[in-house]
Design a protein around this motif. Structure first.
Motif, PDB file in Angstrom:
ATOM      1  N   MET B  75     -47.096 -64.326  26.693  1.00 17.89           N
ATOM      2  CA  MET B  75     -45.902 -64.909  26.098  1.00 17.89           C
ATOM      3  C   MET B  75     -46.204 -65.279  24.647  1.00 17.89           C
ATOM      4  N   ASP B  78     -41.632 -67.453  18.941  1.00 15.99           N
ATOM      5  CA  ASP B  78     -40.996 -67.095  17.688  1.00 15.99           C
ATOM      6  C   ASP B  78     -40.946 -68.313  16.769  1.00 15.99           C
ATOM      7  N   GLU B  79     -40.299 -68.123  15.608  1.00 17.47           N
ATOM      8  CA  GLU B  79     -40.341 -69.178  14.595  1.00 17.47           C
ATOM      9  C   GLU B  79     -39.553 -70.411  15.003  1.00 17.47           C
ATOM     10  N   GLU B  80     -38.616 -70.256  15.952  1.00 16.48           N
ATOM     11  CA  GLU B  80     -37.865 -71.413  16.418  1.00 16.48           C
ATOM     12  C   GLU B  80     -38.566 -72.104  17.576  1.00 16.48           C
ATOM     13  N   ASN B  82     -39.224 -70.594  20.460  1.00 15.15           N
ATOM     14  CA  ASN B  82     -38.876 -70.001  21.733  1.00 15.15           C
ATOM     15  C   ASN B  82     -39.967 -69.036  22.165  1.00 15.15           C
ATOM     16  N   GLU B  83     -40.260 -69.063  23.445  1.00 19.57           N
ATOM     17  CA  GLU B  83     -41.222 -68.114  23.969  1.00 19.57           C
ATOM     18  C   GLU B  83     -40.531 -66.813  24.314  1.00 19.57           C
ATOM     19  N   TYR B  84     -41.241 -65.741  24.143  1.00 18.43           N
ATOM     20  CA  TYR B  84     -40.713 -64.436  24.548  1.00 18.43           C
ATOM     21  C   TYR B  84     -41.888 -63.571  24.967  1.00 18.43           C
ATOM     22  N   PRO B  85     -41.629 -62.622  25.869  1.00 21.33           N
ATOM     23  CA  PRO B  85     -42.737 -61.807  26.382  1.00 21.33           C
ATOM     24  C   PRO B  85     -43.176 -60.758  25.365  1.00 21.33           C
ATOM     25  N   MET B  87     -44.148 -57.218  24.313  1.00 26.56           N
ATOM     26  CA  MET B  87     -43.834 -55.896  24.843  1.00 26.56           C
ATOM     27  C   MET B  87     -44.853 -54.904  24.287  1.00 26.56           C
TER      28      MET B  87
END
Lengths: 1196, 122
Positions: B75, B78-80, B82-85, B87
């Protein structure tokens, strides 16, 4: 002796074999030497006398040797240091009055000097202040623990410090971090290492060289430059290697070329021997001559060639015959010059040589023509003159070549007629008689045709006699023959009247009304002067106006139909594909689509929200049990929706039954059908509540009761299932101590007062596991309360469904809502789409192939969707497809942030225009938002008003991203499909769905939001959305439609050579989608109508044999979402097209193609230009309609 | 019948499909470089030669997927915040086709248990 040398130390390098090393200073004893070995890693080891070495020369002023023992000989990487280490003691004892011990005294002085020299040697190796330098304090008192891992250094005053740190490595630089002086950080954008010069709290972003605080950092390690240099060095090395390889290759090629050149020259040298005075016998290399070798004979000044076959040299002169020809050409050189001067003409003749040959072949015909032209009356000239006339007989014949061909085909008949010309003459002479017969030919045919009847008459002579006997009657009938004839001629009317005798009777019954209508409405020239009553109507044919009698005069009615087109519908199409009205495919159409697809069928709807309880917030204001103390709208207690509308249910202090019923309910519930009741409860004094779902309000019937522990949501203890089946129950915490409790059951037995209804049958201090429902009074446990403890209750709901849905509040009446259900068409099944809310039939839906890149499109509870400041409860509301799959997003109202949303990440084609959509239904707030960005700092936001179904504002952040377009589609019952098309960069596409937004303000959310409903997320490559594609764990692709009608050239509706093609379809913003085309399978022969997005209209094209004869694309001012009635009529030298009743565009020159196929919604040659829209109707008229007719047809 | 295809490049994929008679190359006639001008003098200039771009025409249900991405299990943020996977790309160029015919010679792979992409209704 004296100490004249200051040497106290010798140093040597070992070599692995040398074992003896000199020392050049005096020692008094072997033990006064210290031998140290320093290895390659700078480790110093003091060796032991005797064990590692022995000493010679102790006491000698010039020194001696140190001899290492076997196994201890210094290696080549070791350094031997021999130093004097005299003991720091004084061993000389002077005895009073003894003679002066000079030797001992001198030795003492020597030892003292040696000690001084040893100290000097130590001092020389020490760090010290220069003689003119100053330091106030050279001592430190800091202990070893505090000095550990610190640096020996100097403070800002130049004084000694021992607790200094070089700097603290703080890892990767980040914003909003407090940094101290000498902190070390890594700039992750450049990999450079910086040291902090000034303490500060960081801000901004990397690289630090451009950061606002750049002056507070100093570059320590220029890793970026090093990396660049390394890369450049690697590239240079690679380039050098490549150059080396290329050079080697070039060298090899050069060598090969050199060899080839030498070989070529030698070959040439063997073939051309150069200038020689006589015939050579060998070539220039001394080898045998080869056939065809040449040389220049300088004796005769001629070239000679070698004839190997005859082993002789021959002059390269022409043969005698050739010389003769040369002489001939020389003699006619002027002619040759003439031909050369006419080179252009010769080329022309050569270019047209086939025509010249044709003329040559037909030279006799040419001569005949020439002879004819020389005659006084030339037939050729006659023909030419005729062709130049205004009315050419030859052209007439040519234009009637069909008739001429007919004569040719029937020439045998013509010859036959010629052979019987005398008979024909005879017939001609009897023309009058024949004319008479012809005039009466019907009578003759009648007689001939009634030959049988005449015979029959003859056979019925008796009957005729009988008729004769009643001739008077016959005469009477004969006298009425006119009337009989009238009836006979109107026999169809008589039959019509007979068939409508019921209507006739109705008219007869209502004849007064009919007469009244006749009195009330008349049609005549001018205004009636009699029988006028107020309100009478007349159509005055003089004024062409309808007038009404106002009691004194007639007023003209001026409003209403003013212009009725007289010509419309006088022409009927031979093919009418009325998709919008018929909603079926013509069986002659070939339709394929390789996958399922979704649409609205215009009539299927499903029950959505339902709540038979009203008002839903409270129990009935009159408890059914006297032992209940019920308080409504309890102050200070927040219901689950934040209002103070909860009720407080308290069992009284008296023993007995304590129950109360909700209001309303679903009347006359069906048996063996699932019903679900639900409500919210919160403990206050008593932790257990018992609730009952029943089939009616009288005793008996069916009932299902459960006990719920409101401290943890456990269901158990007292459970009552009387005449019910398929029971289930849930208890779910909704926060703040509230639980939502549901009971589902199918009633097997009716009730005297049938109604599906909920009862709260008590609040208790335990779960009543000891109570047997079968023996409980009225199936309700008896209990003695304390008069003040109880439970809070709120939000009652009863619905006919097998599971609970989201709470729907009611006030004064029950609620049952229905919504259109999105349907799924199987493979190769056409979709006839509809507006889901108005039901308007939109016609045949055709779409290009699309992929929903968003997985889990209906599963927002899945972990692939990340929730921020909120939670998802799955399957809480009826979704747009009619299933209970709509998810509920509940915001975390304890964390006020700028957003509450779910999101997931897809991968798109780099920079592709991408359309994201999601069905959203209002929960708490009027707005929703779709946000997309690149996982970095670049993205765009689009707001939607989901209270009234309008597109709100949008904005962007970072760079590169923007909202290209947005739209919102009403899916019925509060669901809206919110759509935004994004201009993107990169391949990452983060899809955020914010179901609850308080406004469309561009800033952050500064107020709490509560909840919203979501379903059907879709991300697709393209500038516009297409129909919904459901996904689970994989991306899913919907195939495109192919719609064709083949072999139309053999159909009974199509006509080659001319026609009119009409289409009514919805204009969309796709890229030049092809509406409809008539063609032969190629683009070279076609009649097409194409959606022309750039000019808001249609593009009409007629091509034959790859030549365009008509190509027009007028601006028809039709925008996306508008209907386009578009038409083209065509025949030779007459093309006309228009749309929506506008002035037509025309072309009066051109021919039309041969056609065999009708294709709808796509180009038939390649996969582009597919339509994505709906088509209501396509018609074909087997003639080229006039301009007025096509304008009229497109006006509606 | 569904086929799951994999090649190294898009060009190889099209060539494989063309070899299997499932695709053919055609010129894009919306490209003006492929349209013979009306005033073109073929007698002087010879036969008109198309120089524009071309399209491929699929003769079956064809879904050109391209590069397939999967989550790496890591994971990112991002700059805010927020987690994201994360890819990661799987090697190769991928496509799905659906046809009623049995086709041989295609660069097929085994049908995945959970396909990255499938046809609606399957």
């Amino acid at each position: 002796m004296t100490i004249s040398s200051t040497t106290v130390k010798n140093s040597y390098s070992g070599n692995g074999t040398l074992d003896t090393f000199n020392y050049t200073f005096k020692v008094f004893a072997d033990a006064d030497l210290q031998v140290i070995i320093r290895d390659a890693s700078a480790t110093e080891t003091v060796k032991n006398l005797t064990t590692h070495y022995t000493v010679t020369g102790a006491g000698s002023a010039s020194g001696g040797t140190v001899v290492f023992t076997a196994g201890n000989i210094p290696t080549a990487t070791e350094t031997v240091v021999i130093r004097r280490a005299s003991p720091q003691t004084q061993a000389i004892d002077y005895i009073a009055n003894d003679p002066f011990p000079a030797e001992s005294h001198e030795e003492g002085l020597d030892r003292s000097m040696m000690a001084i020299q040893q100290l000097q040697e130590e001092v020389d190796r020490s760090i010290k202040l220069s003689r003119t330098n100053t330091m106030n304090n050279t001592e430190f008192t800091i202990g070893d623990t505090d000095r550990a891992n610190k640096v020996f250094g100097f403070d800002s005053a130049g004084e000694l410090v021992v607790t200094q740190e070089l700097g603290t490595f703080r890892g990767d630089w980040s914003a909003s971090t407090a940094y101290a002086v000498r902190d070390l950080v890594k700039d992750t954008s450049t990999n450079n290492i910086f040291i902090c010069l000034t303490a500060h709290t960081s801000s901004g972003s990397q690289p630090l060289t451009t950061n606002a605080d750049s002056a507070k950092w100093s570059l320590l390690v220029d890793a970026a430059s090093a990396t660049t240099s390394a890369t450049n060095a690697a590239n240079s090395a690679s380039a050098a290697a490549t150059s080396e390889s290329n050079a080697a290759t070039s060298e090899s090629n050069a060598a090969t070329s050199e060899a080839n050149a030498a070989a070529s020259y030698d070959d040439f040298d063997d073939r051309y021997l150069g200038a020689k005075a006589s015939n050579p016998t060998v070539d220039n290399d001394g080898n045998a001559l080869i056939d065809g070798a040449l040389y220049f004979d300088t004796t005769n000044n001629v070239m000679k060639v070698y004839d190997l076959g005859n082993t002789t040299w021959r002059r390269t002169t022409p043969t005698t015959a050739e010389q003769t020809n040369i002489n001939t050409v020389s003699g006619i050189s002027s002619n040759v010059t003439t031909v050369a001067n006419n080179d252009t003409n010769v080329t022309t003749v050569a270019t047209n040589i086939s025509s010249v040959n044709t003329v040559a072949t037909n030279i006799n015909d040419v001569i005949k023509v020439a002879d004819d032209l020389n005659e006084a009356i030339s037939e050729v000239e006659t023909v030419a003159n005729d062709l130049n006339e205004a009315t050419s007989e030859i052209e007439v014949v040519a234009n009637n070549i069909t008739n001429v061909n007919t004569v040719g085909t029937n020439i045998s008949n013509v010859n036959t007629v010629a052979g019987i010309s005398s008979d024909v003459t005879t017939v001609a002479n009897d023309g009058t008689d024949i004319g008479t017969v012809a005039t009466n030919i019907s009578n003759v045919n009648t007689v001939a045709g009634n030959n049988t009847n005449i015979t029959t008459v003859a056979g019925n002579n008796t009957n005729i006699t009988t008729v004769a006997g009643i001739s008077s009657d016959v005469t009477t009938v004969a006298n009425d023959t006119a009337d009989i004839g009238t009836v006979a001629s109107d026999i169809s009317n008589v039959n019509t009247v007979a068939g409508s005798i019921a209507n006739v009777n109705t008219v007869a019954t209502n004849v007064s009304d009919v007469n009244n209508f006749a009195d009330r409405y008349r049609v005549q020239a001018g205004e009636p002067s009699v029988d006028n009553d107020e309100g009478d109507l007349v159509y005055d044919t003089n004024a062409n106006a309808v007038k009404v009698y106002n009691g004194t005069s007639f007023d003209t009615i001026q409003q209403g139909i003013t212009d009725v087109a007289p010509t419309r519908h006088s022409i009927r199409p031979s093919l009418n594909l009325d998709f919008a009205n018929s909603k079926v495919l013509d069986p002659r159409i070939t339709f394929t689509r390789g996958s399922n697809a979704t649409y609205y069928d215009g009539y299927t709807s499903v029950k959505a929200e339902e709540n038979g309880i009203y008002p839903s917030t409270n129990l009935s204001s009159s408890p059914q049990s006297a032992g209940v103390i019920l308080t409504h709208n309890v102050s200070g207690i927040s219901a689950p929706d934040g209002t103070e509308t909860a009720s407080y249910f308290v069992p009284s202090a008296s023993s007995g039954l304590h129950y109360s019923r909700a209001s309303g309910g679903i009347s006359s519930p069906s048996l063996n059908t699932p019903y679900t009741g639900s409500f919210f409860a919160k403990a206050n004094g008593y932790d257990f509540v018992v609730v009952q779902l029943t089939s009616g309000t009288s005793s008996g019937g069916s009932r299902y009761a459960i006990t719920v522990d409101l401290t943890n949501g456990t269901i158990g203890g007292y459970i009552d299932t009387e005449n019910v089946s398929n029971v289930s129950s849930t208890a779910t915490s909704v926060g703040n101590g509230w639980y939502r409790i549901s009971l589902t059951a199918s009633f097997n037995t009716g009730n005297a007062s049938p109604r599906a209804i909920l009862y709260v049958v008590g609040a208790y201090s335990d779960n009543l596991s000891s109570v047997n429902p079968a023996t409980a009074s009225n199936a309700t446990p008896s209990f003695t309360g304390d008069g003040s403890s109880g439970v809070y209750v709120w939000g009652f709901q009863v619905e006919q469904r097998d599971s609970v849905t989201a709470y729907t509040p009611t006030t004064t009446s029950p609620i049952t809502k229905y919504q259109p259900a999105l349907q799924t068409a199987g493979n190769n099944v056409a979709r006839f789409d509809h507006n889901p809310t108005t039901g308007e039939s939109l016609g045949l839906l055709i779409e290009e192939q699309r992929t929903n890149l968003q997985v889990r499109s209906e599963e927002f509870d899945n972990a692939s969707w990340i929730k921020l400041r909120g939670t998802i409860t799955e399957n809480k509301i009826i979704a747009p497809d009619g299933t209970l799959t709509g998810d509920h997003f509940v915001c975390d109202t304890t964390t006020l942030g700028n957003s509450y949303y779910v999101y997931d990440t897809s991968t798109i084609s780099s920079g592709a225009t991408t359309t994201a959509s999601c069905y959203i239904k209002k929960g708490s707030d009027d707005y929703a938002r779709i946000v997309s960005y690149d996982n970095g700092a670049n993205g765009a936001r689009q707001w939607f008003n989901i209270a009234n179904g309008t597109v709100a504002s949008s904005n962007t952040f970072g760079t590169g991203w923007s909202v290209a377009s947005a739209s919102i589609e009403d899916a019925g019952n509060g669901w809206y499909r919110c759509i935004a098309t994004f201009n993107t960069t990169g391949t990452a596409f983060v899809f955020q769905i914010h179901p609850a937004q308080p406004s469309d303000l561009n800033g952050n959310v500064t107020a709490y939001v509560t909840n919203g409903f979501i379903w059907g997320a879709q991300v697709e490559k393209g500038s516009f959305p297409t129909s919904y594609i459901k996904t689970t764990g994989s991306q899913v692709t919907r195939s495109a439609e192919n719609v064709d009608m083949n072999n139309i050239d053999t159909s009974d509706w199509f006509k080659q050579g001319e026609g009119t093609l009409f289409l009514k379809g919805l204009k969309y913003n796709q890229d030049s989608g092809w509406f409809v085309g008539l063609h032969d399978g190629t683009l070279n022969n076609r009649v097409t109508i194409i959606d022309n997005p750039s000019l808001n209209g249609s593009r009409y094209t007629v091509r034959k044999d790859n030549v365009t004869y008509f190509d027009s694309y007028p601006n028809q001012s039709v925008s996306k979402g508008d209907y386009l009635n578009t038409i083209i009529s065509y025949k030779r030298d007459d093309f006309s097209a228009t749309a929506n009743g506008l002035s037509n565009v025309t072309d009066t020159s051109g021919i039309v193609p041969i056609i065999d196929t009708l294709t709808i919604g796509r180009r038939w040659d390649i996969g582009i230009n597919r339509l994505s829209s709906t088509i209501k109707k396509i018609s074909f008229y087997p003639k080229a309609l006039t301009d007025n007719e096509i304008i009229d047809l497109t006006e509606e | 019948m569904n086929y799951y295809l994999k090649t190294n490049t898009e060009q190889e994929m099209w060539e494989a499909l063309e070899t299997a008679s499932l695709a053919k190359k055609e010129y894009d006639m919306t490209d003006t470089n492929n349209i013979q001008p009306e005033d073109y003098d073929s007698e002087t200039n010879g036969e008109f030669i198309k120089t524009g771009k071309y399209d491929w025409v699929a003769l079956c249900q064809l879904d050109m997927i391209g590069t397939i991405y999967q989550t790496s299990g890591t994971m990112l943020t991002d700059e805010e915040g927020n987690e994201y996977p994360e890819m990661i790309a799987i090697d190769g160029f991928h496509a799905n086709i659906k046809t009623d015919k049995v086709v041989t010679g295609l660069p097929t792979i085994d049908a995945p248990t959970t396909p990255y992409r499938k046809w609606l209704g399957e």
